[in-house]
Enzyme design. Structure first.
Site, PDB file in Angstrom:
ATOM      1  CG  HIS A 206      -1.053  -0.605  18.401  1.00 38.89           C
ATOM      2  ND1 HIS A 206      -2.065   0.172  18.191  1.00 38.89           N
ATOM      3  CD2 HIS A 206      -0.160  -0.225  18.877  1.00 38.89           C
ATOM      4  CE1 HIS A 206      -1.019   1.324  17.960  1.00 38.89           C
ATOM      5  NE2 HIS A 206      -0.011   1.105  17.828  1.00 38.89           N
TER       6      HIS A 206
ATOM      7  CD  GLU B 296      -6.710 -10.731  -0.595  1.00 37.03           C
ATOM      8  OE1 GLU B 296      -6.809 -10.474   0.607  1.00 37.03           O
ATOM      9  OE2 GLU B 296      -7.925  -9.300  -0.588  1.00 37.03           O
TER      10      GLU B 296
ATOM     11  N   GLY C 284     -14.591  -7.078  -1.352  1.00 35.81           N
ATOM     12  CA  GLY C 284     -14.615  -8.283   0.028  1.00 35.81           C
ATOM     13  C   GLY C 284     -14.011  -9.337  -0.454  1.00 35.81           C
TER      14      GLY C 284
ATOM     15  CE  LYS D 266     -27.436 -12.912 -19.739  1.00 30.23           C
ATOM     16  NZ  LYS D 266     -28.170 -11.758 -19.650  1.00 30.23           N
TER      17      LYS D 266
ATOM     18  N   GLY E 280     -12.324  -3.675  -3.711  1.00 27.43           N
ATOM     19  CA  GLY E 280     -13.062  -3.441  -2.542  1.00 27.43           C
ATOM     20  C   GLY E 280     -14.030  -4.206  -2.456  1.00 27.43           C
TER      21      GLY E 280
ATOM     22  CD  GLU F 151      -5.259  -1.627  18.039  1.00 28.71           C
ATOM     23  OE1 GLU F 151      -4.742  -2.038  19.585  1.00 28.71           O
ATOM     24  OE2 GLU F 151      -4.517  -0.676  17.938  1.00 28.71           O
TER      25      GLU F 151
ATOM     26  CG  ASP G  97      -7.198  -7.606   3.010  1.00 30.73           C
ATOM     27  OD1 ASP G  97      -8.620  -7.624   3.856  1.00 30.73           O
ATOM     28  OD2 ASP G  97      -6.883  -7.479   1.847  1.00 30.73           O
TER      29      ASP G  97
ATOM     30  N   GLY H  97     -10.989  -9.746   0.229  1.00 32.53           N
ATOM     31  CA  GLY H  97      -9.892 -10.090   2.162  1.00 32.53           C
ATOM     32  C   GLY H  97     -11.004 -10.942   2.986  1.00 32.53           C
TER      33      GLY H  97
ATOM     34  CE  LYS I 226     -22.840  -8.018 -22.221  1.00 28.90           C
ATOM     35  NZ  LYS I 226     -22.973  -9.830 -23.518  1.00 28.90           N
ATOM     36  N   PRO I 227     -20.490  -7.441 -16.856  1.00 30.82           N
ATOM     37  CG  PRO I 227     -20.212  -5.193 -15.377  1.00 30.82           C
ATOM     38  CD  PRO I 227     -21.230  -7.058 -16.377  1.00 30.82           C
TER      39      PRO I 227
ATOM     40  CB  CYS J 111      -0.282   2.961  20.682  1.00 34.92           C
ATOM     41  SG  CYS J 111       1.696   3.300  20.196  1.00 34.92           S
TER      42      CYS J 111
HETATM   43  N1  GLN Z   1       3.323   8.418  17.750  1.00 32.57           N
HETATM   44  C1  GLN Z   1       3.723   7.506  18.896  1.00 32.57           C
HETATM   45  C2  GLN Z   1       4.516   6.986  18.686  1.00 32.57           C
HETATM   46  O1  GLN Z   1       5.566   7.493  17.624  1.00 32.57           O
HETATM   47  C3  GLN Z   1       2.203   6.754  19.319  1.00 32.57           C
HETATM   48  C4  GLN Z   1       1.873   5.857  18.232  1.00 32.57           C
HETATM   49  C5  GLN Z   1       1.151   4.775  17.823  1.00 32.57           C
HETATM   50  O2  GLN Z   1      -0.201   5.363  18.352  1.00 32.57           O
HETATM   51  N2  GLN Z   1       0.955   3.902  17.000  1.00 32.57           N
HETATM   52  O3  GLN Z   1       4.898   6.472  19.379  1.00 32.57           O
END
Ligand code: GLN
Length: 552
Positions: A524, A145, A20, A227, A18, A526, A75, A22, A193-194, A393
Site C-alpha cells: 500500500h 488524543e 476534527g 461567553k 467527528g 498510500e 488518525d 484528529g 451552551k453545549p 494490493c
Molecule cells: N484481499 C487481498 C489479500 O488479502 C488484498 C488485501 C488488500 O487489498 N489489502 O491478499
C-alpha cells in the site's frame, strides 16, 4: 511516572465526535515541530478491540498500517502526514490493548500478589505507555488524543490518566478541548451552551481545559469567545476559533495566525522565541487548494455501496490524500469519482465506456467477492484502452488475474480468496497464512508492515523511485502464485519489484511500449505518501494521467 520537563498535551472532545480532533492534534504537532521541538503523537481509542485490524472500514474508516505492522485508526495516518514522521506501535492504544497488557502482567505475577484494581492500575498502565512512547521518540512534547468525547463512560479511565499526570506535573500538562459550536438552522445563531456543558463534564472528572478550540462552520465572534471564556473558566485569548477550512492542510496555518503556537509554548513554559518554519507547508497547502490549475480526473473503482460517499472517503483516506499530494506537486487539482464496480460487471458496456472520460483509474485495496468481476472488467478496459491504471494490493492481484484470463487465456484464473479450488489459482494464500485461517486467527495475522523490495532495472517502478531497494507497508494474506510467474512473464507481464529472495511479487507492470501506465503494487504505497514528500508511484501515475488528458 513522568519525567520532569517533558510536556504533554491532551486533546479531548466536547459535545460530539467527528469534528476534527484528529486534524487539530495533527496540526498542533505540525506547528510545534515547525518551532524546532521534537514532537510525538499518541491516539487512544476507547474500544475493546486490541487494534483496528478487525473493524469494518466502511463503518469505522480506514485501517492505517504503521511501519511496524500495527493496524491502527486513520488518525495515526493524519499524525504521520502532518508530522512527516513514522510512528511506532506504542503510540496507539485501545482499552483492549491496555487490559491485555495488564492481564498478561497479572498472570505473570508481576504485580507481586497485590490486588490489581481498575483505578489506579489501568490509568497507570496508560501513563506508562505514554512514557514509553515519549522516550522512544525522545520527544519534548507528546500529544495525546483521546478518541470520542469527554462524557463517554468508556473514556473515564483515560481521562483519569490525564488527571493523574496533571496532578503530578501541573506545569507540564495542558488540556485542549475541541468543542463543537452549532448554529441551529431555526435559531440562526451560534450557541455556546453545549460547550459550557462539555467544559463542566470535564471539570467533573477533575480536569480543567487550558484551551478551547471552537469548531464551527464560521469563526467565533468576540461575544461568543467571551461567553465561552467566562463560563468555561478560561482566558479569552485561549478560546480559539476553528472554523471550517477549504482544506485540512490550512488548519496549522490558521492556528499560527491566531498565535496558538506562542500561547502553547508560554503555557508549557517552553520559553524563548522560536522561529517557525512553515514555508514549505504553506506552499503545499496553497497548491492543494489552487482552483486555477487544470483538473485531473481519477476514477476509484470499488465495491462501495450501501454506505454513501461520505463514509467512503474515510475508508480510503490515505489513497485520496496520496493523490492530493502528487497532484499538488504536478500543479493539478484532482477530481475523484467513485465508481461502483457492480455497475461494471459483464454486459454493462455502457458503464465501462463511461471509464473513458477519466484520465486514470485506480482499484484500491479490498477483501472478498463483492463487485470483484466488475473490478476485473474495469482493469481489462483500462488495459485495452490505454487508460493509466494503478492497482493497490487487491488492485494488483486483480490486475494479474485479468492478464492471466485475457492475455494468457487461462479463462478460469482466480484468487483462492474467492474460489478455494480454483483451476488456475494465479493468486493464492501465502503459506504461513494457511494455519491462521484454519485456526480462525484473524487479528493481527496478515502480512503486515514494512518489507523490502528489489526493483528491476529498466522498469517504470525503478524509474519512478530512482533506486533499487525500497521499503513499503503491506496488509494482505494472498500473493501472486509463484507457479504462474514464468508464464505471466512470457506473456508480457513484468514483475518489476520482488522480495529480496525473489519469491514474492511486489510490483507488476506492463512495458511502456504496451501501455502508458499499467502498474500494481502488492503493498500500500498510500501509507507512506506525505504532503512534503509525495509518493513517486502516485506521482508517475498522475503524470501519465495528465499526459492522456493533453492528448485527448
Ligand atoms: N484481499 C487481498 C489479500 O488479502 C488484498 C488485501 C488488500 O487489498 N489489502 O491478499
Amino acid at each position: 511516572m513522568a519525567k520532569e520537563g517533558h510536556k504533554y498535551i491532551f486533546v479531548v472532545g466536547g459535545v460530539m465526535s467527528g469534528v476534527g480532533k484528529g486534524i487539530v492534534s495533527s496540526s498542533l504537532g505540525c506547528i510545534l515541530k515547525s518551532r524546532g521541538l521534537r514532537v510525538t503523537a499518541i491516539k487512544i481509542d476507547p474500544y475493546i478491540n486490541v487494534d483496528a485490524g478487525t473493524m469494518n472500514p466502511t463503518e469505522h474508516g480506514e485501517v492505517f498500517v504503521l511501519r511496524d505492522g500495527y493496524e491502527t485508526d486513520q488518525d495515526m495516518g493524519n499524525y504521520e502526514r502532518f508530522l512527516d514522521e513514522d510512528l511506532p506501535e506504542i503510540n496507539y492504544m485501545t482499552t483492549g490493548r491496555v487490559y491485555q497488557e495488564i492481564i498478561r502482567r497479572e498472570r505473570n505475577l508481576e504485580y507481586r500478589g497485590k490486588n490489581v484494581e481498575v483505578v489506579p492500575d489501568v490509568p497507570l498502565e496508560v501513563i506508562r505507555r505514554i512514557e514509553v512512547a515519549t522516550e522512544a521518540a525522545k520527544a519534548d512534547v507528546t500529544l495525546i488524543e483521546i478518541g470520542g468525547t469527554i462524557g463517554e463512560y468508556q473514556n473515564i479511565i483515560f481521562l483519569e490518566a490525564a488527571r493523574m499526570l496533571k496532578q503530578q506535573h501541573p506545569q507540564d500538562v495542558v488540556v485542549v478541548m475541541v468543542s463543537y459550536v452549532p448554529i441551529p438552522i431555526n435559531i440562526g445563531e451560534m450557541k455556546t451552551k453545549p460547550t459550557q456543558y462539555a467544559a463542566r463534564s470535564l471539570n467533573g472528572v477533575g480536569l480543567q481545559a487550558d484551551f478551547i478550540l471552537a469548531r464551527a462552520e464560521v469563526a467565533l465572534d468576540e461575544k461568543r469567545k467571551g461567553k465561552i471564556a467566562i463560563f468555561c473558566n478560561i482566558e479569552p485569548s485561549h478560546v480559539i476559533s476553528a472554523p471550517d477550512t477549504k482544506s485540512i492542510y490550512d488548519v496549522p496555518l490558521n492556528f499560527e495566525k491566531d498565535k496558538l503556537g506562542d500561547m502553547l509554548l508560554d503555557t508549557l513554559s517552553l520559553k524563548g522565541k522560536r522561529r517557525t518554519s512553515l514555508a514549505r507547508w504553506s506552499k503545499f497547502a496553497k497548491a492543494a487548494t489552487d482552483k486555477s490549475v487544470p483538473e485531473v480526473s481519477i476514477a476509484i473503482v470499488g465495491k462501495y455501496f450501501d454506505s454513501g460517499n461520505f463514509v467512503l472517503s474515510d475508508a480510503y483516506l490515505s489513497v485520496i490524500e496520496a493523490i492530493k499530494f502528487s497532484a499538488a506537486k504536478l500543479n493539478r487539482q484532482p477530481k475523484i469519482t467513485w465508481v461502483n464496480s457492480k455497475d461494471l460487471e459483464k454486459g454493462s458496456a455502457k458503464a465501462l465506456l463511461g471509464l473513458k472520460k477519466f484520465h486514470g483509474v485506480i482499484v484500491p485495496g479490498g477483501f472478498g467477492e463483492s463487485g470483484i468481476e466488475g473490478k476485473i472488467e474495469a482493469i481489462r478496459f483500462a488495459r485495452e484502452n490505454k487508460i493509466p491504471y494503478f492497482g493497490l494490493c487487491y488492485g494488483m492481484q486483480l490486475m494479474v488475474i485479468e492478464y492471466a484470463r485475457n492475455v494468457l487465456k487461462l479463462k478460469n484464473a482466480h484468487t483462492t480468496e474467492i474460489q478455494k479450488n480454483s483451476e488456475d489459482p494465479v493468486v493464492d494464500v501465502m503459506l504461513e497464512q494457511k494455519k491462521h485461517l484454519a485456526d480462525n486467527k484473524y487479528g493481527g495475522t496478515m502480512r503486515l508492515g514494512v518489507y523490502p523490495a528489489y526493483l528491476k532495472k529498466g522498469t517504470m517502478a525503478r524509474a519512478a523511485y530512482k533506486k533499487e531497494l525500497v521499503e513499503e507497508r503491506h496488509r494482505h494474506r494472498y500473493e501472486i502464485n509463484p507457479k504462474y510467474v514464468k508464464q505471466l512473464e512470457a506473456a508480457g507481464l513484468i514483475f518489476s519489484g520482488t522480495s529480496p529472495d525473489g519469491v514474492l511479487m511486489e510490483i507488476a507492470e506492463l512495458s511502456r511500449e504496451e501501455h502508458p501506465f499499467m502498474l500494481g503494487t502488492q503493498f500500500h504505497p498510500e501509507f507512506q505518501a506525505r504532503p512534503l514528500s509525495p509518493h513517486p508511484l502516485f506521482t508517475e501515475f498522475l503524470r501519465a494521467a495528465i499526459s492522456r488528458k493533453r492528448k485527448k
